[in-house]
Design an enzyme around this catalytic site. Sequence first.
Site, PDB file in Angstrom:
ATOM      1  N   GLY A  15       1.036  -1.132   0.046  1.00  0.00           N
ATOM      2  CA  GLY A  15      -0.224  -0.568   0.113  1.00  0.00           C
ATOM      3  C   GLY A  15       1.077   1.618  -0.120  1.00  0.00           C
ATOM      4  O   GLY A  15       0.310   2.382   0.882  1.00  0.00           O
ATOM      5  N   GLY A  21       1.531   5.029   3.627  1.00  0.00           N
ATOM      6  CA  GLY A  21       2.530   3.609   3.275  1.00  0.00           C
ATOM      7  C   GLY A  21       3.329   4.866   2.435  1.00  0.00           C
ATOM      8  O   GLY A  21       4.878   4.117   2.019  1.00  0.00           O
ATOM      9  N   SER A 137      -3.933  -0.159  14.069  1.00  0.00           N
ATOM     10  CA  SER A 137      -5.094   0.974  14.409  1.00  0.00           C
ATOM     11  C   SER A 137      -5.663   0.943  15.895  1.00  0.00           C
ATOM     12  O   SER A 137      -5.126  -0.157  16.853  1.00  0.00           O
ATOM     13  CB  SER A 137      -5.911   0.876  13.827  1.00  0.00           C
ATOM     14  N   TYR A 162     -14.264  -3.422  10.550  1.00  0.00           N
ATOM     15  CA  TYR A 162     -12.992  -3.036   9.856  1.00  0.00           C
ATOM     16  C   TYR A 162     -11.513  -3.154  11.320  1.00  0.00           C
ATOM     17  O   TYR A 162     -11.076  -3.341  11.409  1.00  0.00           O
ATOM     18  CB  TYR A 162     -12.640  -0.820  10.067  1.00  0.00           C
TER      19      TYR A 162
END
Length: 299
Positions: A15, A21, A137, A162
């Site tokens: 990414g 990224g 995260s 997510y």
Amino acid sequence: MENVELTGQVAVVTGGNSGLGLATVRGLAERGARVVVAVRNVPAGLEAVRGIGGTVEVRELDLASMASVRAFTAELIDDHPKLDLLVNNAGVMLLGPRRTSADGFELQFATNALGQFALTGLLLGSFRSGRVVNVSSATHRGAHLDFADLMFERGYRANVSYARSKLAATVFGVELDRRLRAAGSPMISVLAHPGMTRTKLTPRALEQHGRAGRLVSRVALLAGQPVERGVLPQLHAATDPSVRGGDFYGPSGPGELRGPVGRARLAPQASDPSVGQRLWAAAEELTGVRYLSVRGASQ
């Protein structure tokens, strides 16, 4: 942050065509590494890295497809038999109805967790030492893995999916280091998260919620750190010689949302060895990629 010299090392960043990224690619290239940028859209990746100094190459990889992961790793190993660093940065954040990957997995779990698990395993034999960095995260701390429904087929909610996928990726990063230690490997696995950072990922997803989502998106953009600061925890994890296996880094300010790089807090499930072993076995079964097996673990 110490500007560690990486000349002669080969780094892979998933990414790497935007946001954190791309900032990671730039930071590693500036330190002298040869950086392989793994992206779904090669033309977009080539455009993104234009102007970055050093040696940067762009290759196609769709983490949601096991066929793509296998093709990417086979070609990469042919060209780069020795690797030094893998940054599992890529991720998707989706809202709306449940979607599945080409392999039939829930798309966020497939991309953010299973794809990275398989990629790491297939590349592991090319490492003699070095490190793997899983980008987590802060949302992982509010999630809970449901082993009876890992693909979230019942009562699907995209935001919960997510968070679960990021929890799974975090569990993998911690469990990977346990298994590397047990195998006597000189490699290490470390983790990082960017706190609240102004990238396209969150606003693009939030805006699908209409007016309320757009409002939250604006607040996130105003309160968040710039990418140049948000990337520092994962660059620290990737390059700093003081880093040890299993370390987790993020912003050190209130709520770990912003601020200088510091130690971050893991969710209880992420640090639970029994959860790590159970999820590892499930990932091996789902992906067909088996590595660093533990004696006595279910296969």
